[in-house]
Design a protein around this motif. Structure first.
Motif, PDB file in Angstrom:
ATOM      1  N   CYS A 108      72.975 -24.315  46.083  1.00 32.95           N
ATOM      2  CA  CYS A 108      72.783 -23.430  44.932  1.00 32.95           C
ATOM      3  C   CYS A 108      71.738 -24.059  44.010  1.00 32.95           C
ATOM      4  O   CYS A 108      72.001 -25.080  43.385  1.00 32.95           O
ATOM      5  CB  CYS A 108      74.083 -23.208  44.167  1.00 32.95           C
ATOM      6  N   CYS A 164      72.821 -24.439  40.004  1.00 30.10           N
ATOM      7  CA  CYS A 164      73.586 -25.585  39.500  1.00 30.10           C
ATOM      8  C   CYS A 164      73.140 -26.879  40.185  1.00 30.10           C
ATOM      9  O   CYS A 164      73.551 -27.968  39.782  1.00 30.10           O
ATOM     10  CB  CYS A 164      75.093 -25.361  39.637  1.00 30.10           C
ATOM     11  N   CYS A 217      78.519 -18.649  44.313  1.00 26.48           N
ATOM     12  CA  CYS A 217      78.569 -20.116  44.303  1.00 26.48           C
ATOM     13  C   CYS A 217      79.872 -20.577  43.670  1.00 26.48           C
ATOM     14  O   CYS A 217      80.228 -20.124  42.575  1.00 26.48           O
ATOM     15  CB  CYS A 217      77.385 -20.649  43.502  1.00 26.48           C
ATOM     16  N   CYS A 226      79.026 -22.530  40.028  1.00 27.84           N
ATOM     17  CA  CYS A 226      78.478 -21.914  38.813  1.00 27.84           C
ATOM     18  C   CYS A 226      78.619 -20.405  38.824  1.00 27.84           C
ATOM     19  O   CYS A 226      78.194 -19.739  37.885  1.00 27.84           O
ATOM     20  CB  CYS A 226      77.015 -22.305  38.615  1.00 27.84           C
TER      21      CYS A 226
HETATM   22 ZN   LIG Z   1      75.774 -22.801  41.646  1.00 27.40          ZN
END
Ligand SMILES: [Zn+2]
Length: 274
Positions: free
Chosen positions: A36, A39, A72, A75
């Motif tokens: 991701c 984040c 995700c 986050c």
């Molecule tokens: Zn994330």
């Protein structure tokens, strides 16, 4: 958070608890399969997310519906957020760094990333939302109506306004407001859910019940379903339109797979002519 919790937990505390839950969940699901970029961590899985209604499948709506490997754990970014991030950092496009960005109805994960990165990427980053009771707003969020944006003409280089226009009856007025506050040469990212098999946008403002909006438009608070003529609607309100496919962003397939975007989702990039 469920409805009961929402009613009794103050909005700011709810916001803090949500972030705590994400942090713990992110640690638990850390791994290597997915990355991701919002984040900055890798995970062994992303979660399914979104909801399905018959019209979403029947009309093959892009930008809606349930998708595997979407959310995700760390986050809560979605595939849509990660696609926009890929465009923003793409070397094939010239979005960032930039001077002034207006982010309308900011997606939380994208907002957090922009907020963290803004000292390197932006001089001015303003978030704007329409006020809704029961939500917590950071102190730096401006509350306003998209039909009357409280900024001067030609104030922004970039506007991000994703999945908002389908909620607004006077969507073309909103498009003209975005056009007005963009500088000449300024760009906007204006994503909406749309059907590639619908030639002309379907709207009927007499359809107001939750059931009928879900049935015809794919969500209880949408007021239309955009069709293949969406770019024309943008053009008729002044913009140049570029339709950006994920494979035009200059990333290799392995990266796009790891961030798990929807390969069918295109990005509608608008430009105010110089
Ligand atoms: Zn994330």
């Amino acid at each position: 958070m469920n409805a009961l919790a929402k009613k009794f937990i103050p909005a700011k505390l709810g916001y803090v608890l949500r972030n705590l839950k994400l942090t713990i969940r992110g640690i638990y699901y850390s791994g290597k399969k997915h990355y991701c970029p919002l984040c900055g961590h890798s995970y062994r899985r992303f979660f399914s997310g979104g909801f399905d209604l018959p019209v979403i499948t029947e009309m093959q709506i892009i930008g809606a519906g349930r998708r595997n490997d979407n959310i995700c754990p760390g986050c809560a970014s979605t595939d849509r957020d990660r696609l926009i991030h890929a465009l923003l950092i793409s070397k094939e496009f010239d979005f960032l760094p930039s001077d002034a960005l207006l982010h309308i109805a900011p997606e939380p994960a994208l907002y957090s990333w922009l907020q963290k990165s803004k000292s390197e990427l932006l001089n001015k980053y303003i978030q704007g939302v329409k006020y809704h009771e029961g939500f917590y707003y950071n102190s730096d969020v401006r509350l306003f109506d998209l039909l009357a944006i409280p900024f001067d003409n030609e104030s922004f280089d970039l506007v991000i306004c994703n999945h908002v226009l389908e909620h607004i009856e006077a969507d073309q007025k909103a498009m003209r407001e975005i056009y007005r506050i963009l500088k000449p040469g300024g760009k906007g990212i204006l994503q909406v859910p749309w059907s590639p098999i619908l030639e002309k946008t379907y709207e009927d403002l007499s359809i107001t019940s939750v059931e009928d909006r879900e049935k015809y438009f794919g969500q209880f608070d949408h007021v239309r379903l955009y069709g293949r003529d969406y770019p024309e609607r943008l053009k008729s309100n002044g913009f140049e339109v570029q339709i950006v496919e994920p494979n035009m962003l200059g990333f290799d397939e392995k990266y796009l797979l790891s961030i798990s975007i929807n390969p069918k989702e295109v990005i509608f990039v608008v430009t105010k002519q110089v």
